[in-house]
Scaffold this motif. Structure first.
Motif, mmCIF file in Angstrom:
data_model
loop_
_atom_site.group_PDB
_atom_site.id
_atom_site.type_symbol
_atom_site.label_atom_id
_atom_site.label_comp_id
_atom_site.label_asym_id
_atom_site.label_seq_id
_atom_site.Cartn_x
_atom_site.Cartn_y
_atom_site.Cartn_z
ATOM 1 N N SER A 150 -7.562 0.272 -6.464
ATOM 2 C CA SER A 150 -7.272 -1.097 -6.032
ATOM 3 C C SER A 150 -6.951 -1.939 -7.261
ATOM 4 N N MET A 205 -7.367 0.017 2.784
ATOM 5 C CA MET A 205 -7.954 1.314 2.432
ATOM 6 C C MET A 205 -8.290 2.114 3.684
ATOM 7 N N ILE A 240 -11.340 0.176 -9.488
ATOM 8 C CA ILE A 240 -10.845 -1.193 -9.425
ATOM 9 C C ILE A 240 -10.327 -1.574 -10.804
ATOM 10 N N HIS A 255 -6.084 -5.465 -9.187
ATOM 11 C CA HIS A 255 -6.319 -6.910 -9.108
ATOM 12 C C HIS A 255 -5.968 -7.558 -10.448
ATOM 13 N N MET A 274 0.847 -1.179 0.000
ATOM 14 C CA MET A 274 0.000 0.000 0.000
ATOM 15 C C MET A 274 0.881 1.227 0.000
ATOM 16 N N ALA A 296 -7.874 -5.956 1.334
ATOM 17 C CA ALA A 296 -7.838 -4.745 0.510
ATOM 18 C C ALA A 296 -8.657 -3.624 1.148
ATOM 19 N N ILE A 298 -4.009 0.609 -3.623
ATOM 20 C CA ILE A 298 -4.040 -0.636 -2.875
ATOM 21 C C ILE A 298 -3.856 -1.778 -3.857
ATOM 22 N N SER A 299 -2.849 -2.624 -3.636
ATOM 23 C CA SER A 299 -2.601 -3.740 -4.544
ATOM 24 C C SER A 299 -2.894 -5.046 -3.840
ATOM 25 N N VAL A 353 -14.320 -6.987 -3.738
ATOM 26 C CA VAL A 353 -13.907 -5.690 -3.196
ATOM 27 C C VAL A 353 -14.943 -4.629 -3.552
#
Length: 245
Positions: free
Chosen positions: A241, A152, A186, A243, A1, A148, A11-12, A196
């Motif tokens: 984020s 955050m 996302i 993904h 993060m 995740a 955010i990964s 998420v």
């Protein structure tokens, strides 16, 4: 993060495919292994597990008559020396299964990834040797999605900084920001990305998603918006984020 430029947070949390249901970690891989055993593809049934897995996976394999050797933390050199005795290899993402490993595993019939991604397995080399590769794409959906969201909240409320401050004997009171009303972008709306999105909507966040595939229908089901491009998704985001692999 990490904190990105301006007000955005990045955010990964991994790569995945979409599915609405949950699964116990490891059992998906176990079911595939047991199916191969039933079909006679793992005659002898010796299984080498080289990473930590849920106990339920070990119990499932043993209940089917497979002989399991549990060696979490085994290094590459040890693996190369021991692998020729086994028909099945179970691992996570710590070690790479490449041409050399597959060559040493002359009796190997199945490589099972107790997790989502297959990045650490040479799929072409495995296919060329007739080795079946299976994974557990749904096993970590809930845990990774919750992580995740937790990251955050930590970033928005500056929890790492506050923790450090308290340890230094200070008692600062930074305001941070609320996630409600913020826009979450996302990138990669697979299984975990979709979960998420659902959790973020529960927090009152707006969700915009980008994927190389058409995810407009999926977005509609999740109450999210489908971005036409990656640039559009990122430019609208307060929080990002990832993904994707």
């Amino acid at each position: 993060m990490e904190k990105a430029q301006g007000r955005r947070l990045k955010i990964s949390a991994g790569a995945d495919e979409f599915s609405p249901r949950r699964a116990t970690p490891g059992l998906e891989s176990g079911a595939c292994i047991c199916h191969c055993h039933k079909m006679g593809q793992v005659a002898g049934g010796r299984v080498l597990v080289i990473d930590r897995v849920h106990r339920a996976l070990i119990e499932e394999l043993e209940a089917r008559g497979l002989r399991v050797v549990y060696r979490p933390g085994m290094g590459r050199r040890e693996l190369l020396e021991a692998l020729e005795e086994y028909e099945v290899l179970v691992l996570r993402g710590r070690l790479r299964v490449d041409e050399e490993v597959l060559e040493r595993g002359s009796r190997l019939r199945v490589v099972a990834r107790a997790g989502t991604g297959l990045d650490n397995i040479d799929l072409r080399a495995a296919a060329a040797r007739g080795v079946k590769v299976v994974n557990a794409p749904e096993g970590a959906v809930e845990s990774v999605a919750e992580l995740a969201i937790g990251l955050m909240i930590c970033a928005a409320r500056m929890m790492p900084q506050l923790c450090w401050s308290v340890k230094q004997g200070s008692w600062e009171r930074p305001l941070g920001v609320e996630l409600a009303g913020k826009t979450l972008a996302i990138v990669g709306l697979g299984r975990i990305g979709a979960r998420v999105a659902a959790l973020a909507r529960c927090l009152g966040m707006r969700v915009v998603a980008y994927d190389k595939r058409d995810v407009s229908r999926r977005c509609a089901l999740l109450g999210a918006e489908a971005a036409a491009s990656l640039h559009e998704a990122l430019s609208r985001a307060d929080v990002i984020s990832l993904h994707v692999p």
